[in-house]
Every structure is written in C-alpha cells, then in structure tokens.
Design a protein around this motif. Structure first.
Motif, PDB file in Angstrom:
ATOM      1  N   ALA A  38       0.875  -1.184   0.000  1.00 55.35           N
ATOM      2  CA  ALA A  38       0.000   0.000   0.000  1.00 55.35           C
ATOM      3  C   ALA A  38       0.902   1.221   0.000  1.00 55.35           C
ATOM      4  CB  ALA A  38      -0.913   0.008   1.221  1.00 55.35           C
ATOM      5  N   ASN A  39       0.671   2.135  -0.945  1.00 48.93           N
ATOM      6  CA  ASN A  39       1.517   3.330  -0.979  1.00 48.93           C
ATOM      7  C   ASN A  39       1.114   4.292   0.141  1.00 48.93           C
ATOM      8  OD1 ASN A  39      -0.803   4.487  -2.140  1.00 48.93           O
ATOM      9  ND2 ASN A  39       0.322   5.533  -3.756  1.00 48.93           N
ATOM     10  N   ARG A  40       1.969   5.267   0.386  1.00 49.29           N
ATOM     11  CA  ARG A  40       1.749   6.203   1.496  1.00 49.29           C
ATOM     12  C   ARG A  40       0.423   6.962   1.372  1.00 49.29           C
ATOM     13  NH1 ARG A  40       6.852   8.770   2.219  1.00 49.29           N
ATOM     14  NH2 ARG A  40       7.417   6.808   3.151  1.00 49.29           N
ATOM     15  N   PRO A  41       0.053   7.468   0.168  1.00 52.15           N
ATOM     16  CA  PRO A  41      -1.250   8.130   0.062  1.00 52.15           C
ATOM     17  C   PRO A  41      -2.422   7.200   0.432  1.00 52.15           C
ATOM     18  CG  PRO A  41       0.106   8.728  -1.810  1.00 52.15           C
ATOM     19  CD  PRO A  41       0.838   7.643  -1.074  1.00 52.15           C
ATOM     20  N   TYR A  42      -2.338   5.931   0.078  1.00 54.98           N
ATOM     21  CA  TYR A  42      -3.391   4.973   0.444  1.00 54.98           C
ATOM     22  C   TYR A  42      -3.448   4.843   1.963  1.00 54.98           C
ATOM     23  CZ  TYR A  42      -6.346   0.827   0.200  1.00 54.98           C
ATOM     24  OH  TYR A  42      -7.396  -0.056   0.341  1.00 54.98           O
ATOM     25  N   GLN A  43      -2.287   4.712   2.587  1.00 53.71           N
ATOM     26  CA  GLN A  43      -2.233   4.582   4.040  1.00 53.71           C
ATOM     27  C   GLN A  43      -2.791   5.829   4.720  1.00 53.71           C
ATOM     28  OE1 GLN A  43       1.943   3.875   4.516  1.00 53.71           O
ATOM     29  NE2 GLN A  43       1.781   1.732   3.934  1.00 53.71           N
ATOM     30  N   ALA A  44      -2.448   7.019   4.194  1.00 53.52           N
ATOM     31  CA  ALA A  44      -2.939   8.267   4.787  1.00 53.52           C
ATOM     32  C   ALA A  44      -4.451   8.377   4.647  1.00 53.52           C
ATOM     33  CB  ALA A  44      -2.262   9.468   4.127  1.00 53.52           C
ATOM     34  N   PRO A  94     -11.661  -7.407 -14.472  1.00 57.95           N
ATOM     35  CA  PRO A  94     -11.262  -6.042 -14.102  1.00 57.95           C
ATOM     36  C   PRO A  94     -12.490  -5.246 -13.633  1.00 57.95           C
ATOM     37  CG  PRO A  94     -10.373  -6.642 -16.250  1.00 57.95           C
ATOM     38  CD  PRO A  94     -11.350  -7.717 -15.869  1.00 57.95           C
ATOM     39  N   GLN A  95     -12.268  -4.367 -12.697  1.00 55.76           N
ATOM     40  CA  GLN A  95     -13.355  -3.569 -12.129  1.00 55.76           C
ATOM     41  C   GLN A  95     -13.041  -2.085 -12.247  1.00 55.76           C
ATOM     42  OE1 GLN A  95     -16.290  -5.084 -10.377  1.00 55.76           O
ATOM     43  NE2 GLN A  95     -15.422  -6.467 -11.904  1.00 55.76           N
ATOM     44  N   SER A  96     -14.067  -1.294 -12.526  1.00 53.50           N
ATOM     45  CA  SER A  96     -13.935   0.156 -12.560  1.00 53.50           C
ATOM     46  C   SER A  96     -15.228   0.730 -12.016  1.00 53.50           C
ATOM     47  CB  SER A  96     -13.679   0.645 -13.985  1.00 53.50           C
ATOM     48  OG  SER A  96     -13.460   2.031 -13.987  1.00 53.50           O
ATOM     49  N   PHE A  97     -15.140   1.600 -11.021  1.00 50.10           N
ATOM     50  CA  PHE A  97     -16.331   2.103 -10.346  1.00 50.10           C
ATOM     51  C   PHE A  97     -16.004   3.408  -9.635  1.00 50.10           C
ATOM     52  CE2 PHE A  97     -13.944  -0.785  -7.719  1.00 50.10           C
ATOM     53  CZ  PHE A  97     -13.836  -0.125  -6.508  1.00 50.10           C
ATOM     54  N   GLU A  98     -17.038   4.153  -9.276  1.00 47.14           N
ATOM     55  CA  GLU A  98     -16.871   5.358  -8.465  1.00 47.14           C
ATOM     56  C   GLU A  98     -17.344   5.047  -7.058  1.00 47.14           C
ATOM     57  OE1 GLU A  98     -18.684   8.794 -10.239  1.00 47.14           O
ATOM     58  OE2 GLU A  98     -17.460   8.621 -12.054  1.00 47.14           O
ATOM     59  N   ILE A  99     -16.647   5.625  -6.094  1.00 40.93           N
ATOM     60  CA  ILE A  99     -17.002   5.368  -4.701  1.00 40.93           C
ATOM     61  C   ILE A  99     -16.765   6.631  -3.878  1.00 40.93           C
ATOM     62  CG2 ILE A  99     -14.716   4.438  -4.157  1.00 40.93           C
ATOM     63  CD1 ILE A  99     -16.215   2.469  -2.227  1.00 40.93           C
ATOM     64  N   ILE A 116     -10.135  13.386  -0.069  1.00 39.64           N
ATOM     65  CA  ILE A 116     -10.808  12.835  -1.242  1.00 39.64           C
ATOM     66  C   ILE A 116     -12.275  12.615  -0.875  1.00 39.64           C
ATOM     67  CG2 ILE A 116     -10.962  10.841  -2.793  1.00 39.64           C
ATOM     68  CD1 ILE A 116      -7.950  10.452  -2.321  1.00 39.64           C
ATOM     69  N   GLU A 117     -13.165  13.130  -1.700  1.00 38.07           N
ATOM     70  CA  GLU A 117     -14.598  12.943  -1.467  1.00 38.07           C
ATOM     71  C   GLU A 117     -15.139  11.806  -2.325  1.00 38.07           C
ATOM     72  OE1 GLU A 117     -16.297  16.759  -2.270  1.00 38.07           O
ATOM     73  OE2 GLU A 117     -14.889  17.755  -0.929  1.00 38.07           O
ATOM     74  N   VAL A 118     -14.714  11.772  -3.592  1.00 37.36           N
ATOM     75  CA  VAL A 118     -15.157  10.747  -4.529  1.00 37.36           C
ATOM     76  C   VAL A 118     -13.933  10.276  -5.309  1.00 37.36           C
ATOM     77  CG1 VAL A 118     -16.692  10.206  -6.462  1.00 37.36           C
ATOM     78  CG2 VAL A 118     -17.364  11.954  -4.806  1.00 37.36           C
ATOM     79  N   ALA A 119     -13.854   8.974  -5.547  1.00 31.79           N
ATOM     80  CA  ALA A 119     -12.728   8.436  -6.304  1.00 31.79           C
ATOM     81  C   ALA A 119     -13.210   7.434  -7.336  1.00 31.79           C
ATOM     82  CB  ALA A 119     -11.729   7.763  -5.368  1.00 31.79           C
ATOM     83  N   ARG A 120     -12.441   7.306  -8.408  1.00 31.04           N
ATOM     84  CA  ARG A 120     -12.665   6.237  -9.377  1.00 31.04           C
ATOM     85  C   ARG A 120     -11.759   5.104  -8.954  1.00 31.04           C
ATOM     86  NH1 ARG A 120     -15.025   4.465 -13.250  1.00 31.04           N
ATOM     87  NH2 ARG A 120     -16.042   6.352 -13.930  1.00 31.04           N
ATOM     88  N   GLY A 121     -12.375   3.968  -8.650  1.00 33.82           N
ATOM     89  CA  GLY A 121     -11.620   2.780  -8.267  1.00 33.82           C
ATOM     90  C   GLY A 121     -11.405   1.889  -9.476  1.00 33.82           C
ATOM     91  N   THR A 122     -10.226   1.346  -9.580  1.00 31.38           N
ATOM     92  CA  THR A 122      -9.910   0.386 -10.637  1.00 31.38           C
ATOM     93  C   THR A 122      -9.195  -0.788  -9.985  1.00 31.38           C
ATOM     94  OG1 THR A 122      -9.639   2.184 -12.222  1.00 31.38           O
ATOM     95  CG2 THR A 122      -8.754   0.042 -12.851  1.00 31.38           C
ATOM     96  N   VAL A 156      -8.304   7.060  -7.994  1.00 28.43           N
ATOM     97  CA  VAL A 156      -7.954   8.395  -8.470  1.00 28.43           C
ATOM     98  C   VAL A 156      -9.025   9.353  -7.968  1.00 28.43           C
ATOM     99  CG1 VAL A 156      -7.592   9.837 -10.505  1.00 28.43           C
ATOM    100  CG2 VAL A 156      -6.835   7.457 -10.517  1.00 28.43           C
ATOM    101  N   ASP A 157      -8.601  10.451  -7.367  1.00 27.20           N
ATOM    102  CA  ASP A 157      -9.523  11.463  -6.846  1.00 27.20           C
ATOM    103  C   ASP A 157     -10.268  12.133  -7.998  1.00 27.20           C
ATOM    104  OD1 ASP A 157     -10.840  13.458  -5.469  1.00 27.20           O
ATOM    105  OD2 ASP A 157      -9.023  14.452  -4.750  1.00 27.20           O
ATOM    106  N   ILE A 158     -11.599  12.050  -7.971  1.00 27.88           N
ATOM    107  CA  ILE A 158     -12.418  12.725  -8.981  1.00 27.88           C
ATOM    108  C   ILE A 158     -13.382  13.710  -8.322  1.00 27.88           C
ATOM    109  CG2 ILE A 158     -12.215  10.887 -10.708  1.00 27.88           C
ATOM    110  CD1 ILE A 158     -15.086  10.026  -9.848  1.00 27.88           C
TER     111      ILE A 158
END
Length: 195
Positions: A87-93, A131-136, A145-151, A170-172
């Motif tokens: 897990a990268n640092r931004p994910y951990q934060a 493969p999965q792609s979704f907004e959460i 981050i309020e909304v992100a595109r998950g892949t 990715v922050d959207i």
C-alpha cells in the motif's frame, strides 16, 4: 580478527556466519562449525552474487516506493486471500493507517465493515479475473478525497491463475463538483426569467 571472534562464537553457539566485504568488492561468507573434539571447521564461500542481488532488490524496492508514494493516486496490491501486500503512502494516509500497517492484514480487518461490504463484490470479481472500474464516495480522510474512481486489475501468473489484484483510486472530487455545478447551472437556465 574476524576468524578468532567467529571461532569463539562457534564454540558457544554451535555455528556462526559472518559476511566480509573485501577491498576488491568480493563478499565472502565465513562459516564456523564446531567439531566434537572442541576444534572448529572454517569454510569460506564467495557470496558476492547473492549479496549483489539482494542489494539490487532493496534498491529497486526503494525506487518503486519513492515513485508510488509521490504520485497522486492511491495504490495497493491485494493477494488472493484478500491480504494487503503493498500500500503506498497516500493509500495509508487516506485510510488513516500507520506506515505499512495494512500489509499482511486482510482487507476486512483494515476497512470498516460497511465499506468492506460495499467493496466486496468488486473484490470478488477482481479475484475471479474480471477487471473492475467504479466510483465510490470516501469518508472524510487525510487526503481530502470525497469521490474516487476505483480500478481493480487482476494479477495473473503465466498459467492465467489469478494471484491477486492491483488496486488504484484516483480522486475525482473536482470533476464531481464541476458536474454538480453544471447540473445546477442547467437547472437555473431552464427556469423562466433567468438569463
């Protein structure tokens, strides 16, 4: 100097190892094994290739960590047992985890139960090779981050078996706010008397 120290250590602990880097750059591993008559056997092996490979691997891991910790994307890797392996640092934060706190832990242990339940269908599909792609929506977090595109991208071995999946968020949030503003503007333009 090193050999007598190893010899006395071997007599106390049964065996001892020590790596010595010579001026030529060669790395020699000295192994000291005790004999039943209180003597010792000292063997020397050239382990330069092994040590160089280990150093190259550590250097590569450091470079990858530097890159992944400094991109504006949340990145993680989850194995087929749903354990975080990276897990990268931004994910951990974003998840408010300590440094590397997630690695080795199951996703269900790291995420809140409600969030895990929302992501579980995507996790299962990725582990099934889809493969999965979704907004959460994201709860309030350090990354704001309020909304992100998950892949979720399945990771397959050479036989095609799924070993786990790469996870990127990715922050959207800005895009979502712009879409909402556009919708509001369109609504206002449709009201009689508004120019």
């Amino acid at each position: 100097h090193a050999v007598p120290a190893l010899g006395s250590l071997a007599l106390r602990t049964r065996a001892a190892f020590q790596e010595i880097r010579l001026a030529s750059g060669t790395v020699t591993e000295l192994r000291v094994d005790p004999l039943s008559d209180r003597g010792i056997v000292i063997t020397a092996n050239d382990v330069t290739d092994r040590v160089s490979a280990a150093e190259a691997l550590r250097d590569s891991e450091r470079r990858i960590r530097i890159i992944t910790d400094n991109v504006p994307v949340l990145i993680a890797y989850v194995d087929r047992e749903e354990r975080y392996r990276f897990a990268n640092r931004p994910y951990q934060a974003t998840l408010k985890l300590g440094s590397r706190a997630s690695e080795g832990h199951r996703v269900a242990e790291v995420l809140e139960p409600e969030r895990y339940a929302r992501l579980k269908p995507h996790i299962d599909a990725a582990l099934a090779g889809q493969p999965q792609s979704f907004e959460i929506d994201f709860p309030t977090n350090d990354a704001k981050i309020e909304v992100a595109r998950g892949t979720y991208i399945p990771h397959r071995d050479e036989r095609g078996e799924v070993l786990g999946f790469f996870l990127l968020y990715v922050d959207i949030s800005d895009r979502r706010r712009a879409e909402q503003a556009l919708g509001e503007g369109t609504r206002l333009l449709g009201v009689p008397g508004v120019v």
